[in-house]
Design an enzyme around this catalytic site. Structure first.
Site, PDB file in Angstrom:
ATOM      1  N   CYS A   8      -4.834  -3.624   3.339  1.00 51.78           N
ATOM      2  CA  CYS A   8      -4.411  -3.082   4.671  1.00 51.78           C
ATOM      3  C   CYS A   8      -5.624  -3.372   5.781  1.00 51.78           C
ATOM      4  O   CYS A   8      -5.846  -4.504   6.307  1.00 51.78           O
ATOM      5  CB  CYS A   8      -3.778  -1.712   4.562  1.00 51.78           C
TER       6      CYS A   8
ATOM      7  N   GLU B  76       0.865  -1.199   0.088  1.00 51.09           N
ATOM      8  CA  GLU B  76       0.013  -0.074   0.162  1.00 51.09           C
ATOM      9  C   GLU B  76       0.967   1.312  -0.087  1.00 51.09           C
ATOM     10  O   GLU B  76       1.869   1.263   0.547  1.00 51.09           O
ATOM     11  CB  GLU B  76      -0.959  -0.152   1.184  1.00 51.09           C
TER      12      GLU B  76
ATOM     13  N   LYS C 166     -10.391   0.686  -2.053  1.00 53.57           N
ATOM     14  CA  LYS C 166     -10.408   0.257  -0.568  1.00 53.57           C
ATOM     15  C   LYS C 166     -11.537   0.499   0.018  1.00 53.57           C
ATOM     16  O   LYS C 166     -11.979   1.784   0.114  1.00 53.57           O
ATOM     17  CB  LYS C 166      -9.031   0.952   0.026  1.00 53.57           C
TER      18      LYS C 166
END
Length: 272
Positions: free
Chosen positions: A155, A41, A113
């Site tokens: 993440c 990321e 995301k």
């Protein structure tokens, strides 16, 4: 058997320097006969306040995407670009977008995301508010590849097991978790979360993390790794700094595990 690499980086505030590191890691992956390379990321820039201006520049020139496309084509690699800031329709925020490029340099997948890191952490940085700069995505994404179906996540998603069950339901065999896990949260939860997601979904999990000190207030945990569907860690980077973690994944092993313990069938029988 497919050889994969997860890249650990210590990205900073200079785009050119970060992309130069990516180029070196891609070259190293190709020299190791890797077929699939995962970047972490924020590989291109780890500076939240600059994300919008970077996304505006990316909309004009596409430097990040062109660099990854060219590297994929040059080395014959599938490259998963952990997260790239792309302008949202509002123009005031960005999507944190995981982009997938095939060996011909063609973008074949994008995931925005979903879960944003709006938390307080007991470290020097203290407060993280991704929603100040980032707009949440809406949909899970699985990409077809020669190595199996790849489920995309980023993440903080890893703390939400239902997201990974959706990826498995969509046919994922491999799940990627490009990350910039903080040192404090990573030390506490990184490995156990990754192993849990692998066990629950019976997928290979590839986790590329930032690993090192980015500024006076921000450090990332590192420990990039590859986990198999049984939850065993196949490869792990124990040191900080940039570098590759290499592993071989075997779809026959995955199918053997799933046949012996058909958890998805049992979930369906239980009405989940």
């Amino acid at each position: 058997m497919v050889k994969v690499a997860v890249a650990q980086m210590v990205s900073g505030e200079v785009l050119a320097d970060n992309l130069a590191t990516v180029a070196l890691l891609a070259q190293e992956a190709a020299a190791a006969s890797v077929s699939l390379l995962l970047l972490p990321e924020n590989f291109a820039l780890l500076d939240s306040k600059a994300l919008i201006s970077l996304a505006e520049e990316e909309a004009r020139a596409g430097i990040i995407q062109k660099t990854i496309s060219d590297l994929a084509k040059q080395y014959g690699l599938w490259i998963i670009a952990g997260s790239v800031p792309l302008l949202s329709p509002s123009g005031t925020k960005v999507y944190a977008s995981c982009l997938v490029f095939n060996q011909a340099g063609v973008q074949v997948g994008r995931y925005d995301k979903v879960h944003l890191f709006d938390v307080d952490v007991d470290d020097a940085h203290s407060s993280y508010r991704e929603s100040d700069f980032i707009e949440a995505g809406k949909q899970p994404v699985v990409v077809e590849s020669p190595f199996g179906r790849i489920g995309l996540s980023i993440c903080y998603d890893v703390r939400f097991p239902e997201h990974y069950q959706k990826l498995r339901a969509l046919g994922a065999d491999i799940i990627v978790v490009p990350s910039a896990f903080t040192y404090v949260t990573g030390e506490a939860h990184w490995e156990v979360l990754l192993r849990a997601r692998a066990i629950e979904t019976q997928c290979y999990v590839l986790a590329a993390n930032q690993g090192g000190k980015h500024s006076e207030t921000r450090s990332s945990w590192g420990h990039s790794m590859v986990v198999d569907p049984w939850g065993d860690v196949l490869a792990l980077k124990t040191s900080m700094g940039s570098g590759l973690v290499l592993a071989e994944i075997d779809m026959s092993t995955l199918h053997k595990r799933r046949k012996a313990m058909p958890v998805m069938q049992h979930r369906a029988q239980a009405g989940f």
